[in-house]
Design an enzyme around this catalytic site. Structure first.
Site, PDB file in Angstrom:
ATOM      1  CB  CYS A 199      42.188  30.519  38.949  1.00 38.14           C
ATOM      2  SG  CYS A 199      40.794  31.315  38.422  1.00 38.14           S
ATOM      3  CD  GLU A 246      29.194  29.660  32.402  1.00 37.84           C
ATOM      4  OE1 GLU A 246      29.374  28.465  32.605  1.00 37.84           O
ATOM      5  OE2 GLU A 246      29.056  30.528  33.194  1.00 37.84           O
ATOM      6  CB  CYS A 274      29.068  39.234  34.911  1.00 40.31           C
ATOM      7  SG  CYS A 274      28.282  37.723  34.878  1.00 40.31           S
ATOM      8  CB  CYS A 309      33.723  36.168  29.246  1.00 39.01           C
ATOM      9  SG  CYS A 309      32.431  35.273  30.127  1.00 39.01           S
ATOM     10  CB  CYS A 326      33.398  40.098  35.737  1.00 39.97           C
ATOM     11  SG  CYS A 326      34.620  38.986  35.123  1.00 39.97           S
ATOM     12  CD  GLU A 367      45.331  37.858  32.317  1.00 37.17           C
ATOM     13  OE1 GLU A 367      45.680  38.995  32.090  1.00 37.17           O
ATOM     14  OE2 GLU A 367      43.981  38.167  33.133  1.00 37.17           O
ATOM     15  CB  CYS A 415      37.316  36.842  42.402  1.00 36.48           C
ATOM     16  SG  CYS A 415      35.618  36.455  41.753  1.00 36.48           S
TER      17      CYS A 415
END
Length: 394
Positions: free
Chosen positions: A129, A192, A140, A136, A143, A116, A367
């Site tokens: 963004c 990341e 985290c 990922c 997230c 995305e 976010c």
């Protein structure tokens, strides 16, 4: 200490299959690689040098993907190029627009992987963004993207392709430095960036090249969760603004919500920030801090954040991010009153600490909310939606 769960701190990317039609994608190649691709296809070196320069201009300055539209290349050469090469764009599977104007695209690669990107318009700027990985590896806990498994790194072409696609959609060709809607890029999408260093570096060099997209490095921010060994290289080889996903000021809490902290602790991370090439008061490091109710939002947390920034003499600002909820999230957002009190303590210490206004929450574009809709809808459903949109356009 090993990190539990499905986390691989040094992920081995899956090998990309070549295009089914055998053509070479020119998007994402450096100027030298573009020239070499032409030479490898038996174009005479002097001719390859000239044609590479022309192709570069058409690809990155004018946004053209069809060789037939490249009017300064001979009519006989255009089909030769089209037979051997392609100038790609990510396939758009779904495009959504938030009530606040934020746009989110679900994209698909040639090998069927979904990722995305998000565009956030403001009165005086427009920020794209950009994702760096499919999925990922960091896990985290606040997230949504972190609940996905890492599939593979995006290539330089797939990363810069997101910028090209946004420029297509905004009608911003030919490339020009003034009057753009897309003024800023943040490497804050899925993944990341520093675990895909080479491809991110190569893509951003294309974005910053003065002969093409020509976006200033001052307009680009790379966000990391704290991959300490790669931070100095990022400063030296890319040189863009640095943002760090800090989110906590104690080992116990950061170990919980940003598990990478168990490998590279807060002190090591902040020292790497202090050593970041080019950081100064004009180019401050941004610390991102998601506000989690009763977890990291106390007055003591705010005072410790101030102490750490001053102890390491960091030219810094703090972005306070109200937690954006998603189904099954283990946290709640801090109250507006708590966020304001937290912010005031940091401001009173002389450090900027604005609260980020959540954007695109209604389309899961805010976010920490990015997670490909492919995990929410079946592939058949997505294909059907795409076909219906094409039929409607027809």
């Amino acid at each position: 200490m090993p990190i539990p769960g499905h986390i691989d701190p040094v992920p081995v990317e899956r090998i990309l299959a070549p295009r089914s039609d055998g053509r070479i994608d020119l998007l994402g190649l450096s100027k030298l690689d573009l020239r070499m691709a032409l030479e490898t296809s038996q174009l005479e070196p002097k001719q390859a040098k000239l044609r590479a320069k022309q192709l570069w201009h058409w690809i990155y300055n004018r946004g053209v993907t069809d060789f037939e539209l490249m009017t300064d290349i001979s009519k006989t050469l255009r089909p030769w190029l089209a037979q051997r090469f392609v100038i790609s764009r990510p396939e758009v599977i779904e495009a959504q627009v938030s009530t606040d104007g934020t746009r989110k695209w679900l994209l698909r690669s040639d090998d069927g992987q979904d990722y995305e990107m998000v565009f956030i318009p403001d009165a005086d700027r427009g920020t794209l963004c950009v994702s760096s990985q499919v999925g990922c590896t960091l896990n985290c806990r606040f997230c949504h993207t972190g609940t996905m498994r890492l599939v593979r790194n995006l290539t330089a072409g797939e990363i810069v392709g997101q910028v090209m696609l946004a420029r297509d959609g905004l009608g911003e060709w030919p490339s020009q430095p003034e009057g753009r809607m897309l003024t800023n890029i943040v490497m804050m999408g899925m993944g990341e960036p520093l675990y895909n260093f080479d491809n991110v570096r190569d893509a951003l060099k294309l974005v910053m090249d003065g002969d093409g997209l020509a976006l200033s490095k001052r307009r680009i921010t790379l966000s990391t969760s704290g991959v300490v060994p790669m931070m100095a290289r990022a400063g030296e080889e890319i040189g863009v603004n640095l943002a760090v996903s800090l989110h906590a000021v104690t080992k116990e809490i950061r170990d919980e919500i940003v598990p990478l902290n168990r490998k590279y602790g807060i002190e090591e991370l902040l020292q790497a920030c202090a050593d970041y090439p080019g950081a100064n008061n004009a180019r401050r490091i941004t610390f991102e801090y998601v506000m989690l109710k009763d977890k990291n939002d106390s007055d003591d947390d705010a005072r410790e954040l101030v102490r750490l920034i001053k102890h390491y003499r960091l030219p810094a600002k703090v972005n306070l991010i109200p937690f954006n909820p998603w189904p099954g999230a283990p946290y709640e957002c801090s109250t507006p009153e708590r966020i304001k009190a937290f912010s005031n303590i940091i401001f009173e210490a002389g450090i900027s600490a604005p609260t980020r206004t959540p954007r695109g929450r209604d389309i899961d574009a805010a976010c920490g909310q990015l997670k490909t809709a492919a995990e929410k809808k079946t592939r058949a459903e997505l294909d059907r939606l795409a076909e219906e949109k094409l039929a409607a356009l027809g």
